[in-house]
Structure formats: structure tokens, C-alpha cells
Design an enzyme around this catalytic site. Sequence first.
Site, PDB file in Angstrom:
ATOM      1  N   ASP A 175     123.478  75.802   7.258  1.00  0.00           N
ATOM      2  CA  ASP A 175     124.779  75.290   7.686  1.00  0.00           C
ATOM      3  C   ASP A 175     125.690  76.419   8.142  1.00  0.00           C
ATOM      4  OD1 ASP A 175     124.086  72.715   6.973  1.00  0.00           O
ATOM      5  OD2 ASP A 175     124.736  73.015   4.899  1.00  0.00           O
TER       6      ASP A 175
HETATM    7  N1  URA Z   1     121.600  73.400   1.408  1.00  0.00           N
HETATM    8  C1  URA Z   1     122.860  73.287   1.930  1.00  0.00           C
HETATM    9  O1  URA Z   1     123.690  72.581   1.406  1.00  0.00           O
HETATM   10  N2  URA Z   1     123.119  74.012   3.032  1.00  0.00           N
HETATM   11  C2  URA Z   1     122.222  74.827   3.648  1.00  0.00           C
HETATM   12  O2  URA Z   1     122.542  75.461   4.662  1.00  0.00           O
HETATM   13  C3  URA Z   1     120.945  74.910   3.081  1.00  0.00           C
HETATM   14  C4  URA Z   1     120.641  74.195   1.963  1.00  0.00           C
END
Ligand code: URA
Length: 239
Positions: free
Chosen positions: A102
Site C-alpha cells: 500500500d
Molecule cells: N497488509 C497491509 O495492510 N498493507 C500492505 O501493504 C501489505 C499487507
Amino acid sequence: MERIQKYLAARGICSRRAAEDMIRARRVRINGETALIGQSVSEGDSVALDGVLVGNEPPKVYIMLHKPDGYVTTAKDQFGRPCVLDLLKDVKERIYPVGRLDYDTSGLLLLTNDGALAQKLTHPRCEVEKVYIARVKGHPGVESLKLLADGVMVDGEKTLPAKVTVESSDDRYTRLRLTIRQGRNRQVRKMLAAVGLFTAGLTRVATGRLYLGRLKKGEYRVLTREEIAYLKSGMRRKE
Ligand code: URA
């Protein structure tokens, strides 16, 4: 210019040692002539193995990036936010991320131009362990940690069992280490939210036996031969 063995190995055809055997067996030709061990290949030369051209493929590259938070894991962003590829300007090959992190997550991100491998690694059946360090507000109790480990409901589906341990804490925050085998959308944040925890920071520190190590945010490195072989093996765990 590069030596023929290295040229074949860099394109993922075989190891340098195997390339030598193929050259000795007269299976390799450069511009139509039988190749010799150590012979140089220049841009524009045509290389064939068993009569099939291999020279036009760009070399395969495998990179580990420490993605900083505040970057999107796409080649371009419609909102003009920084993209991970902006950090890899001196890589000539057209590489792309394997899976995603993310915008507000940092940590280990693999990038490659090996499409077949990327597909294999992002397949839902590839349940390789991914390790995250989450900084959460407050101090989760034993009950919350147990719920996270057993599986919690995320988007109407229970998550697979996870490993959850406390790394450290101060008066306001706790650092949790979570090892999960799935890669659902914002999975770790949603798991933590499911037990009432707010994620203030999230970093992926390992994917299978590949570790972020000392790589700083924004830094990257080429994977080692052993790491590439491990990826190609489907990231199988050591028995
Ligand atoms: N879990 C999340 O919440 N975000 C990520 O980027 C990867 C795993």
C-alpha cells in the site's frame, strides 16, 4: 560486450556452468557459427541454442527495493503521487513490481522483468510467508494476539492462521511482528482493525527467505544467484 556463458546465464537460459557444457556440445551458435567457450557477444549478434534464437530477449533482472511509505506500487499514478519506479531510474530494463504494498506501507518489494516468475509468485496458491512489523496504538492484550493468530474476519472471510509476537513497546505504541501466508487487500491493517487496533506504521521485512536486512528506505539491490534460484524454485521452505 559479454562472454557467451554469461550472456546465456543472464537471460535465464541456464547457469554459466551448464552453458559451458552446451557450448562444448556445439549446441550454441553466434551469428550462425558454432560458439567457443569465452567468446564475446556484442549488441546486434544473434545467439541461438539448438537452432532457436535467444539473443533478442533483454536480460532478466531481479531487484529488491525498500519501498518507502508515500509511494504507489504502480508504474504511474492518476493523482501524480510518487511511484516506486521513480526510485529505480538507473535500471535500463522495463521492470515491474511483484505484487504490491500500500501507499502508506514500507518495506520489501521485489521487481523484475521476468513475467513468468512474477505470475507464479503472485498466484493465490503461492502461500509464502510474509513478515510485517506493525506499529499499533496502545497495548494489545493476550486475547487480541490470540484472535489475530487464530484468524479474524476480514471482508467476510476468515484469515488463515498467523504468527503474532510482540517486538517491543513504549508508553503509547506496540510493535508487533506478524507472519501471514496470504496477500489480501490491506490485509494486515484490516486484521489489526478487526481486533480494535489502529496501525500507525507498517513495514514488510521478509518474504519467505528473502530479507530486507540493512537496506534503507528508497535503497535497492540486485538479488543474489541463490535468492533468484530460491524464487524460481517457488520459494519452497527448507525441510
Ligand atoms: N497488509 C497491509 O495492510 N498493507 C500492505 O501493504 C501489505 C499487507
